[in-house]
Design a protein around this motif. Sequence first.
Motif, PDB file in Angstrom:
ATOM      1  N   SER A  91       0.795  -1.229   0.000  1.00  0.00           N
ATOM      2  CA  SER A  91       0.000   0.000   0.000  1.00  0.00           C
ATOM      3  C   SER A  91       0.831   1.284   0.000  1.00  0.00           C
ATOM      4  N   ALA A  92       2.148   1.184  -0.138  1.00  0.00           N
ATOM      5  CA  ALA A  92       2.982   2.390  -0.073  1.00  0.00           C
ATOM      6  C   ALA A  92       2.613   3.385  -1.174  1.00  0.00           C
ATOM      7  N   HIS A  93       2.430   2.903  -2.404  1.00  0.00           N
ATOM      8  CA  HIS A  93       2.102   3.818  -3.501  1.00  0.00           C
ATOM      9  C   HIS A  93       0.733   4.463  -3.275  1.00  0.00           C
ATOM     10  N   PHE A  94      -0.177   3.725  -2.676  1.00  0.00           N
ATOM     11  CA  PHE A  94      -1.503   4.262  -2.354  1.00  0.00           C
ATOM     12  C   PHE A  94      -1.367   5.514  -1.496  1.00  0.00           C
ATOM     13  N   PHE A  95      -0.516   5.452  -0.479  1.00  0.00           N
ATOM     14  CA  PHE A  95      -0.383   6.560   0.466  1.00  0.00           C
ATOM     15  C   PHE A  95       0.603   7.629  -0.004  1.00  0.00           C
ATOM     16  N   LYS A  96       1.617   7.231  -0.760  1.00  0.00           N
ATOM     17  CA  LYS A  96       2.678   8.171  -1.107  1.00  0.00           C
ATOM     18  C   LYS A  96       2.532   8.793  -2.488  1.00  0.00           C
ATOM     19  N   GLY A  97       1.694   8.200  -3.348  1.00  0.00           N
ATOM     20  CA  GLY A  97       1.549   8.716  -4.696  1.00  0.00           C
ATOM     21  C   GLY A  97       1.015  10.139  -4.707  1.00  0.00           C
ATOM     22  N   ASN A  98       1.532  10.966  -5.610  1.00  0.00           N
ATOM     23  CA  ASN A  98       1.041  12.341  -5.674  1.00  0.00           C
ATOM     24  C   ASN A  98      -0.317  12.384  -6.373  1.00  0.00           C
ATOM     25  N   GLU A  99      -0.922  13.571  -6.393  1.00  0.00           N
ATOM     26  CA  GLU A  99      -2.294  13.698  -6.887  1.00  0.00           C
ATOM     27  C   GLU A  99      -2.406  13.322  -8.358  1.00  0.00           C
ATOM     28  N   ALA A 100      -1.353  13.550  -9.137  1.00  0.00           N
ATOM     29  CA  ALA A 100      -1.386  13.175 -10.549  1.00  0.00           C
ATOM     30  C   ALA A 100      -1.386  11.659 -10.724  1.00  0.00           C
ATOM     31  N   GLU A 101      -0.926  10.936  -9.697  1.00  0.00           N
ATOM     32  CA  GLU A 101      -0.865   9.475  -9.766  1.00  0.00           C
ATOM     33  C   GLU A 101      -2.048   8.809  -9.062  1.00  0.00           C
ATOM     34  N   MET A 102      -2.345   9.296  -7.849  1.00  0.00           N
ATOM     35  CA  MET A 102      -3.394   8.697  -7.022  1.00  0.00           C
ATOM     36  C   MET A 102      -4.281   9.823  -6.494  1.00  0.00           C
ATOM     37  N   SER A 103      -5.436   9.978  -7.091  1.00  0.00           N
ATOM     38  CA  SER A 103      -6.278  11.135  -6.810  1.00  0.00           C
ATOM     39  C   SER A 103      -7.430  10.782  -5.876  1.00  0.00           C
ATOM     40  N   GLN A 104      -7.768  11.718  -5.000  1.00  0.00           N
ATOM     41  CA  GLN A 104      -8.932  11.568  -4.120  1.00  0.00           C
ATOM     42  C   GLN A 104     -10.212  12.078  -4.761  1.00  0.00           C
ATOM     43  N   GLN A 105     -10.100  13.101  -5.593  1.00  0.00           N
ATOM     44  CA  GLN A 105     -11.272  13.874  -5.992  1.00  0.00           C
ATOM     45  C   GLN A 105     -12.367  13.031  -6.642  1.00  0.00           C
ATOM     46  N   GLU A 106     -11.998  12.188  -7.613  1.00  0.00           N
ATOM     47  CA  GLU A 106     -13.021  11.436  -8.335  1.00  0.00           C
ATOM     48  C   GLU A 106     -13.792  10.484  -7.418  1.00  0.00           C
ATOM     49  N   VAL A 107     -13.095   9.872  -6.473  1.00  0.00           N
ATOM     50  CA  VAL A 107     -13.740   8.828  -5.659  1.00  0.00           C
ATOM     51  C   VAL A 107     -14.503   9.398  -4.471  1.00  0.00           C
ATOM     52  N   TYR A 108     -14.227  10.646  -4.106  1.00  0.00           N
ATOM     53  CA  TYR A 108     -14.915  11.229  -2.950  1.00  0.00           C
ATOM     54  C   TYR A 108     -15.894  12.340  -3.337  1.00  0.00           C
ATOM     55  N   ARG A 109     -16.252  12.404  -4.596  1.00  0.00           N
ATOM     56  CA  ARG A 109     -17.203  13.440  -5.019  1.00  0.00           C
ATOM     57  C   ARG A 109     -18.587  13.232  -4.421  1.00  0.00           C
ATOM     58  N   PHE A 110     -18.861  12.036  -3.898  1.00  0.00           N
ATOM     59  CA  PHE A 110     -20.162  11.819  -3.262  1.00  0.00           C
ATOM     60  C   PHE A 110     -20.341  12.685  -2.010  1.00  0.00           C
ATOM     61  N   ASN A 111     -19.243  13.284  -1.524  1.00  0.00           N
ATOM     62  CA  ASN A 111     -19.335  14.188  -0.371  1.00  0.00           C
ATOM     63  C   ASN A 111     -19.826  15.589  -0.743  1.00  0.00           C
ATOM     64  N   VAL A 112     -19.829  15.916  -2.022  1.00  0.00           N
ATOM     65  CA  VAL A 112     -20.145  17.288  -2.436  1.00  0.00           C
ATOM     66  C   VAL A 112     -21.528  17.753  -1.974  1.00  0.00           C
ATOM     67  N   PRO A 113     -22.592  16.943  -2.078  1.00  0.00           N
ATOM     68  CA  PRO A 113     -23.884  17.430  -1.586  1.00  0.00           C
ATOM     69  C   PRO A 113     -23.875  17.756  -0.094  1.00  0.00           C
ATOM     70  N   THR A 114     -23.022  17.086   0.672  1.00  0.00           N
ATOM     71  CA  THR A 114     -22.958  17.323   2.115  1.00  0.00           C
ATOM     72  C   THR A 114     -22.085  18.518   2.446  1.00  0.00           C
ATOM     73  N   PHE A 115     -20.872  18.544   1.914  1.00  0.00           N
ATOM     74  CA  PHE A 115     -19.956  19.645   2.214  1.00  0.00           C
ATOM     75  C   PHE A 115     -20.368  20.925   1.504  1.00  0.00           C
ATOM     76  N   GLY A 116     -20.931  20.773   0.301  1.00  0.00           N
ATOM     77  CA  GLY A 116     -21.366  21.935  -0.450  1.00  0.00           C
ATOM     78  C   GLY A 116     -20.432  22.259  -1.597  1.00  0.00           C
ATOM     79  N   PRO A 117     -20.839  23.193  -2.444  1.00  0.00           N
ATOM     80  CA  PRO A 117     -20.040  23.541  -3.623  1.00  0.00           C
ATOM     81  C   PRO A 117     -18.826  24.386  -3.256  1.00  0.00           C
ATOM     82  N   GLY A 118     -17.781  24.261  -4.055  1.00  0.00           N
ATOM     83  CA  GLY A 118     -16.629  25.144  -3.934  1.00  0.00           C
ATOM     84  C   GLY A 118     -15.637  24.801  -2.850  1.00  0.00           C
ATOM     85  N   VAL A 119     -15.762  23.614  -2.247  1.00  0.00           N
ATOM     86  CA  VAL A 119     -14.808  23.228  -1.207  1.00  0.00           C
ATOM     87  C   VAL A 119     -14.403  21.765  -1.381  1.00  0.00           C
ATOM     88  N   VAL A 120     -13.216  21.468  -0.899  1.00  0.00           N
ATOM     89  CA  VAL A 120     -12.640  20.129  -0.760  1.00  0.00           C
ATOM     90  C   VAL A 120     -12.708  19.345  -2.072  1.00  0.00           C
TER      91      VAL A 120
END
Length: 489
Positions: A91-120
């Motif tokens: 799991s080292a690459h999972f934790f150490k990979g930079n955003e261009a390699e291992m991105s959070q945004q696509e997989v956590y977009r389900f949070n947008v309705p809760t957090f709201g637009p324009g953040v995170v």
Amino acid sequence: MMDLADSQQRLIAGAALLLATIAFVKLLLGARSRGKRLPPTIPGAPVVGGLIKFMRGPIPMIREQYARLGSVFTVPILSRRITFLIGPEVSAHFFKGNEAEMSQQEVYRFNVPTFGPGVVFDVDYSVRQEQFRFFTEALRANKLRSYVDQMVAEAEEYFSKWGDSGTVDLKYELEHLIILTASRCLLGREVREKLFDDVSALFHDLDNGMRPISVIFPYLPIPAHKRRDRARARLAEIFATIIKSRKASGQSEEDMLQCFIDSKYKNGRSTTESEVTGLLIAALFAGQHTSSITSTWTGAYLLRFKQFFAEAVEEQKEVMKRHGNKIDHDILAEMDVLYRCIKEALRLHPPLIMLLRQSHNDFTVTTKEGKEYDIPKGHIVATSPSFANRLPHIYKNPDSYDPDRFGPGREEDKAAGAFSYISFGGGRHGCLGEPFAYLQIKAIWTHLLRNFEFELVSPFPENDWNAMVVGIKGKVMVNYKRRKLVVDN
């Protein structure tokens, strides 16, 4: 007739060419796949893949496939493929990979309705990094010191209302205290003193709007999502009013709300009311669950294993010999026994089942048995704190509560290398609120250990796997008796 025959022949020839092309593409893709050492894939039903197994419970599925396939395997779900990497070796690459390699945004977009637009997760990486900087600045040591004073004050006030003895649901009591404390430290004096009941109810609706189905269909028009959206809109109105009032009066407070109001982007732009609201909601979501769930599990284990309770009480006596009744940031930092008790509860019961990333390039992992697998670009990559924290080749008797495993001379979480303990994630996206969470739980249990004796009278609790953030099923009933901790001189 000839024209019809010619048309039929051309149709047949075209179909043959299409089939030949498809066969060639398949052959080409097959050759590429054969050149790769792809992870084993669990069998699934047509179209839905492993969705049914996944929805029945990720942890049972992970446990079954880990035993069958090892530490790297792929689960097809609808049109996506989720590849699990279980254990620090893979799991080292999972934790150490930079955003261009291992991105959070696509997989956590389900949070947008809760957090709201324009953040995170609704902004690109450069903006998100700046917003994370706002969190970091709000959780600096000097800020944490002022938060601790508020945590201690909230605990003292809350437990002063208990009688000399009685029976309480420890889970309810700690959940309520945590939201009170979070309201004061994060959301601000105005919410804590005047709007607590309203805001607490709204956060409850917001929280209940985060269901397993929300991960796949975050905008599905179900009742829970409709309540979530109404609560989010009302919270935005409340915080807009508070922010305007603070700016108009020029007043400044020692809370995270003020930090976000005062924050500026690198280009000099101030945060907007909408951004401040979204960042506050994200902060409360990140902190409230972890602290309330972990403080309850800590108590349940201390009451089940009396030797650790006795060690924690003895530590309080030693601390009080040095500092008297005073509790502050530095004094809490001295409490290593209590720290290990909390850390072990969190190892056994991390609130987050899974951590996710989107892979943007191919990479290779090697298992502890020496097997190499190529993880293709485009896969969702996942790991599971709930499962990885109990691997027997890292932790001795991994299902047992043993805070001493983190003590000097053992330190099992460090012996196997980085990412052996991932309750707070790790690497580039480690939890920014980890110091805040430990201080909050320490402040609460320091007060309880010094002032009360306890007995667990309900069965030992179980995980509630039905929520997105894994909580505690049912009540945790305890008898309490007030006491004054006697310190020998």
